[in-house]
Every structure is written in structure tokens, then in C-alpha cells.
Design an enzyme around this catalytic site. Structure first.
Site, PDB file in Angstrom:
ATOM      1  N   HIS A  52      54.255  41.549  51.139  1.00 51.93           N
ATOM      2  CA  HIS A  52      55.655  41.958  51.148  1.00 51.93           C
ATOM      3  C   HIS A  52      55.720  43.420  51.560  1.00 51.93           C
ATOM      4  O   HIS A  52      54.758  44.184  51.389  1.00 51.93           O
ATOM      5  CB  HIS A  52      56.270  41.791  49.764  1.00 51.93           C
ATOM      6  CG  HIS A  52      56.448  40.374  49.343  1.00 51.93           C
ATOM      7  ND1 HIS A  52      57.221  40.013  48.261  1.00 51.93           N
ATOM      8  CD2 HIS A  52      55.955  39.211  49.849  1.00 51.93           C
ATOM      9  CE1 HIS A  52      57.205  38.711  48.124  1.00 51.93           C
ATOM     10  NE2 HIS A  52      56.437  38.192  49.071  1.00 51.93           N
ATOM     11  N   GLU A  96      57.148  45.966  50.205  1.00 49.05           N
ATOM     12  CA  GLU A  96      56.905  46.900  49.103  1.00 49.05           C
ATOM     13  C   GLU A  96      55.416  47.031  48.801  1.00 49.05           C
ATOM     14  O   GLU A  96      54.904  48.144  48.623  1.00 49.05           O
ATOM     15  CB  GLU A  96      57.616  46.429  47.818  1.00 49.05           C
ATOM     16  CG  GLU A  96      59.107  46.240  47.966  1.00 49.05           C
ATOM     17  CD  GLU A  96      59.524  44.826  48.319  1.00 49.05           C
ATOM     18  OE1 GLU A  96      60.557  44.375  47.790  1.00 49.05           O
ATOM     19  OE2 GLU A  96      58.825  44.156  49.125  1.00 49.05           O
ATOM     20  N   CYS A 132      61.122  41.322  44.394  1.00 47.35           N
ATOM     21  CA  CYS A 132      60.765  40.149  43.598  1.00 47.35           C
ATOM     22  C   CYS A 132      59.931  40.578  42.390  1.00 47.35           C
ATOM     23  O   CYS A 132      59.525  41.737  42.291  1.00 47.35           O
ATOM     24  CB  CYS A 132      59.983  39.161  44.462  1.00 47.35           C
ATOM     25  SG  CYS A 132      58.299  39.711  44.833  1.00 47.35           S
TER      26      CYS A 132
END
Length: 143
Positions: free
Chosen positions: A46, A48, A76
Site C-alpha cells: 500500500h 502508506e 486500512c
């Protein structure tokens, strides 16, 4: 957030879900990244996580105190957990994620009492731009 939106556009160009992240400390950009789980064949890739990894390598430390993570979509649970472990000081996100967002929408892992680290959270920064980008991507995918 504009840099994160540019990263999201790069993700879209690569055929990935358009999410971008930028990690900053003291006004200096430590890392920029976009979603890449398809290209990297890695479910943890992801935006991040990739930004945290790059910044940790650059800082030569897995802890990133005093940093702010800007991301185009509310993180998430996996990404929030990584931010907590990295000791990110502040999270700024654009669009909320009512299905899997873990910073106040679907869940609020940031404020969970079992965590020993607290992170400030600001949501909704350039939310419409980020949401439009995501909607257009998924609309095109459905065609």
C-alpha cells in the site's frame, strides 16, 4: 496533499488503485509512494507502507517520530498499525473510507485504548479531488 494526489495519479497510470502517500518531517519530504500491490505482487504494498519503508531506510531508523503522513484515502487497519509502530505523529488523509478506513470511519484503531502511541488525525483535506480520482478509476474499471 497535492504531492500525494500526484502519487495517486502515478498509481493509476500503473494500473493500481489510485492512492498516494507522502511522509514529511520539519517541512522536508522524506518519502513519496503510491499503491503497488499488483506490480510488486505484494499485498502489503500500500502507498502508506511503501512510504514508511522508504522513510525508515532514509532515516536509518524504523521509528519516525515527528513525522506527518499525507495520504489520499483513509488508511486500512494494516497501514494504521504500521503508522503506530513507526510512531508517526500525525496522519492527514483526503477521502474517508467507510468500508475499511481505520482512522475513524469503519474503525478507529488510532484511538484504541490498547495502543501506547497517540497520533493526531485530520481527515477531509482535498477529499473531493481524491474521491473523484477514485470514483473515475473504478468507473473505468467497471466498463
Amino acid at each position: 496533499m497535492a504531492l500525494a494526489l500526484a502519487q495517486a495519479a502515478a498509481a493509476e497510470q500503473a494500473g493500481e488503485v489510485p492512492v498516494g502517500a507522502v511522509l514529511v518531517r520539519d517541512g522536508e519530504c522524506l518519502a513519496q509512494a503510491h499503491n503497488a500491490p499488483i506490480g510488486e505482487r505484494d499485498p502489503t504494498a500500500h502507498a502508506e507502507i511503501r512510504a514508511l519503508r522508504a522513510a525508515a531506510r532514509a532515516a536509518d531508523n524504523y521509528r519516525l517520530p515527528g513525522t506527518t503522513l499525507y495520504v489520499t484515502l483513509e488508511p486500512c487497519p494494516m497501514c494504521v498499525g504500521a503508522m503506530i509502530h513507526a510512531r508517526v505523529a500525525r496522519l492527514v488523509y483526503a477521502a474517508p473510507d467507510p468500508r475499511t478506513g481505520a482512522a475513524g470511519s469503519a474503525l478507529d484503531l488510532v484511538a484504541h485504548p490498547s495502543h501506547n502511541h497517540r497520533m493526531a488525525v485530520t481527515g477531509g483535506v482535498l477529499a473531493e479531488e481524491a474521491a473523484d480520482q477514485l470514483r473515475a478509476f473504478f468507473k473505468a474499471r467497471r466498463r
